[in-house]
Design an enzyme around this catalytic site. Structure first.
Site, PDB file in Angstrom:
ATOM      1  CB  SER A  32      34.481 -11.984 -22.646  1.00  0.00           C
ATOM      2  OG  SER A  32      34.311 -10.640 -22.948  1.00  0.00           O
ATOM      3  CG  HIS A  63      33.076  -9.920 -27.538  1.00  0.00           C
ATOM      4  ND1 HIS A  63      31.822 -10.146 -27.026  1.00  0.00           N
ATOM      5  CD2 HIS A  63      33.877  -9.688 -26.480  1.00  0.00           C
ATOM      6  CE1 HIS A  63      31.862 -10.028 -25.704  1.00  0.00           C
ATOM      7  NE2 HIS A  63      33.100  -9.749 -25.356  1.00  0.00           N
ATOM      8  CG  HIS A  85      30.807  -4.560 -24.210  1.00  0.00           C
ATOM      9  ND1 HIS A  85      31.519  -5.198 -25.194  1.00  0.00           N
ATOM     10  CD2 HIS A  85      30.523  -5.491 -23.277  1.00  0.00           C
ATOM     11  CE1 HIS A  85      31.657  -6.483 -24.861  1.00  0.00           C
ATOM     12  NE2 HIS A  85      31.071  -6.681 -23.710  1.00  0.00           N
ATOM     13  CE1 TYR A  87      34.728  -2.393 -23.635  1.00  0.00           C
ATOM     14  CE2 TYR A  87      33.099  -3.097 -22.025  1.00  0.00           C
ATOM     15  CZ  TYR A  87      34.088  -3.401 -22.938  1.00  0.00           C
ATOM     16  OH  TYR A  87      34.433  -4.689 -23.162  1.00  0.00           O
ATOM     17  CD  GLU A  88      32.918  -3.021 -28.016  1.00  0.00           C
ATOM     18  OE1 GLU A  88      33.409  -3.241 -29.135  1.00  0.00           O
ATOM     19  OE2 GLU A  88      32.036  -3.732 -27.501  1.00  0.00           O
ATOM     20  CB  ALA A 115      33.719 -12.882 -18.950  1.00  0.00           C
ATOM     21  CG  MET A 212      32.595  -3.990 -17.709  1.00  0.00           C
ATOM     22  SD  MET A 212      34.141  -3.652 -18.555  1.00  0.00           S
ATOM     23  CE  MET A 212      35.316  -3.858 -17.212  1.00  0.00           C
ATOM     24  CB  SER A 213      27.868  -7.156 -21.055  1.00  0.00           C
ATOM     25  OG  SER A 213      27.951  -8.410 -20.405  1.00  0.00           O
ATOM     26  CG  ASN A 236      38.449 -11.364 -12.838  1.00  0.00           C
ATOM     27  OD1 ASN A 236      37.819 -11.445 -13.885  1.00  0.00           O
ATOM     28  ND2 ASN A 236      38.284 -10.382 -11.983  1.00  0.00           N
ATOM     29  CG  HIS A 247      39.832  -8.647 -22.685  1.00  0.00           C
ATOM     30  ND1 HIS A 247      38.541  -8.710 -22.202  1.00  0.00           N
ATOM     31  CD2 HIS A 247      39.780  -9.161 -23.934  1.00  0.00           C
ATOM     32  CE1 HIS A 247      37.739  -9.218 -23.119  1.00  0.00           C
ATOM     33  NE2 HIS A 247      38.463  -9.504 -24.185  1.00  0.00           N
TER      34      HIS A 247
HETATM   35  N1  HPA Z   1      35.124  -6.611 -13.649  1.00  0.00           N
HETATM   36  C1  HPA Z   1      34.286  -6.260 -14.635  1.00  0.00           C
HETATM   37  N2  HPA Z   1      34.067  -7.006 -15.694  1.00  0.00           N
HETATM   38  C2  HPA Z   1      34.701  -8.185 -15.773  1.00  0.00           C
HETATM   39  C3  HPA Z   1      35.590  -8.618 -14.785  1.00  0.00           C
HETATM   40  C4  HPA Z   1      35.817  -7.784 -13.664  1.00  0.00           C
HETATM   41  O1  HPA Z   1      36.587  -8.093 -12.730  1.00  0.00           O
HETATM   42  N3  HPA Z   1      36.059  -9.830 -15.166  1.00  0.00           N
HETATM   43  C5  HPA Z   1      35.455 -10.115 -16.344  1.00  0.00           C
HETATM   44  N4  HPA Z   1      34.633  -9.128 -16.725  1.00  0.00           N
END
Ligand code: HPA
Length: 272
Positions: A32, A63, A85, A87-88, A115, A212-213, A236, A247
């Site tokens: 990302s 993406h 992903h 989740y998509e 990310a 998440m990847s 973050n 996002h």
């Molecule tokens: N959690 C999960 N996936 C992420 C995060 C997060 O805080 N930041 C960027 N991708």
């Protein structure tokens, strides 16, 4: 790589061979907001993944869904700008397709990037983290491991990440002056960001970052015999009281770090 080869449908394989015009040495998957790196490399050819028959379309902003064929020193590199992903709504086979494509085209090495939310209290938004190990909790439920990675076709019990490439990344960090943290990446199925209780749980379990990847890709890469390195961009903090993370924030921090990220990855490519 025979098994990985067999899993690429013929029309897609033909389109990829037409695109690359031969084998590649290595591949990079850009996470990302990190897609900008493609513009730092000498890329001869680019294609939208929409032009590849049967290739899954990314639905997540940040993406791009592009594939680039680039040169780095004497190496031919395949660059995946964007990923899909679970989740998509994509199947496990679809989420690991880039890895299987890289292996089928002859790649020996893979860099996966993403990310991630920072769990380690000293991590800040904008830090880069070498993935030293992973915590694949939901993967064992979500991935049909036996079907995807039958033991007779490839290793399942060797380390997921290459310790020699980790040393290369450490040297690259020293040489480029781009700081590189290290830690354990926990896999969360998403798409929601974690609850405070999950954050506390992951932290207790020894994770330093969460995303998440990547982890399904690491399983596929090991099974295909690739030497793999992983780097997270901490976008973050997810430490104690969780402020809302969006996002947009994730992609804008990743874009801000893109200069350092590019210097580090170019330095890795020049020595791996
Ligand atoms: N959690 C999960 N996936 C992420 C995060 C997060 O805080 N930041 C960027 N991708």
């Amino acid at each position: 790589m025979q098994h990985a080869d067999a899993t690429i449908p013929a029309p897609l394989r033909a389109a990829l061979e037409n695109f690359t015009g031969g084998s590649v040495d290595a591949a990079i998957i850009l996470g990302s907001g990190l897609g900008d790196f493609a513009s730092r490399l000498d890329c001869q050819r680019s294609i939208s993944t929409q032009e590849l028959p049967g290739y899954p379309r990314s639905t997540v902003p940040g993406h791009a869904g592009k594939l680039h064929l680039c040169r780095s020193g004497n190496e031919r590199l395949l660059l995946f700008q964007g990923r899909v992903h679970g989740y998509e709504g994509y199947t496990p086979e679809e989420t690991i397709l880039p890895v299987r494509i890289a292996a089928a085209l002859g790649a020996r090495r893979l860099l996966v990037t993403n990310a991630a939310g920072g769990l380690h209290p000293s991590f800040d938004a904008g830090d880069l983290m070498l993935i030293r190990d992973v915590l694949p909790l939901p993967v064992s439920q979500l991935l049909p491991l036996e079907r995807l990675f039958p033991s007779e076709h490839g290793p399942r019990h060797t380390p997921l990440l290459s310790s020699s490439l980790m040393n290369t990344a450490r040297s690259a960090s020293d040489a480029s002056g781009v700081a590189l943290r290290e830690g354990v990446y926990a896999y969360a199925a998403g798409p929601s960001y974690e609850t405070p209780a999950e954050i506390a749980f992951y932290r207790l379990a020894g994770a330093d970052a969460v995303g998440m990847s990547t982890v399904p890709e690491l399983f596929a890469a090991r099974h295909a015999g690739l030497q793999t390195l992983g780097i997270s961009c901490i976008t973050n903090k997810s430490v104690t009281v969780r402020q809302r993370v969006s996002h947009d924030e994730v992609t804008s921090v990743a874009a801000r770090v893109s200069e350092d990220f590019s210097r580090l990855v170019l330095s890795i490519l020049s020595r791996w």
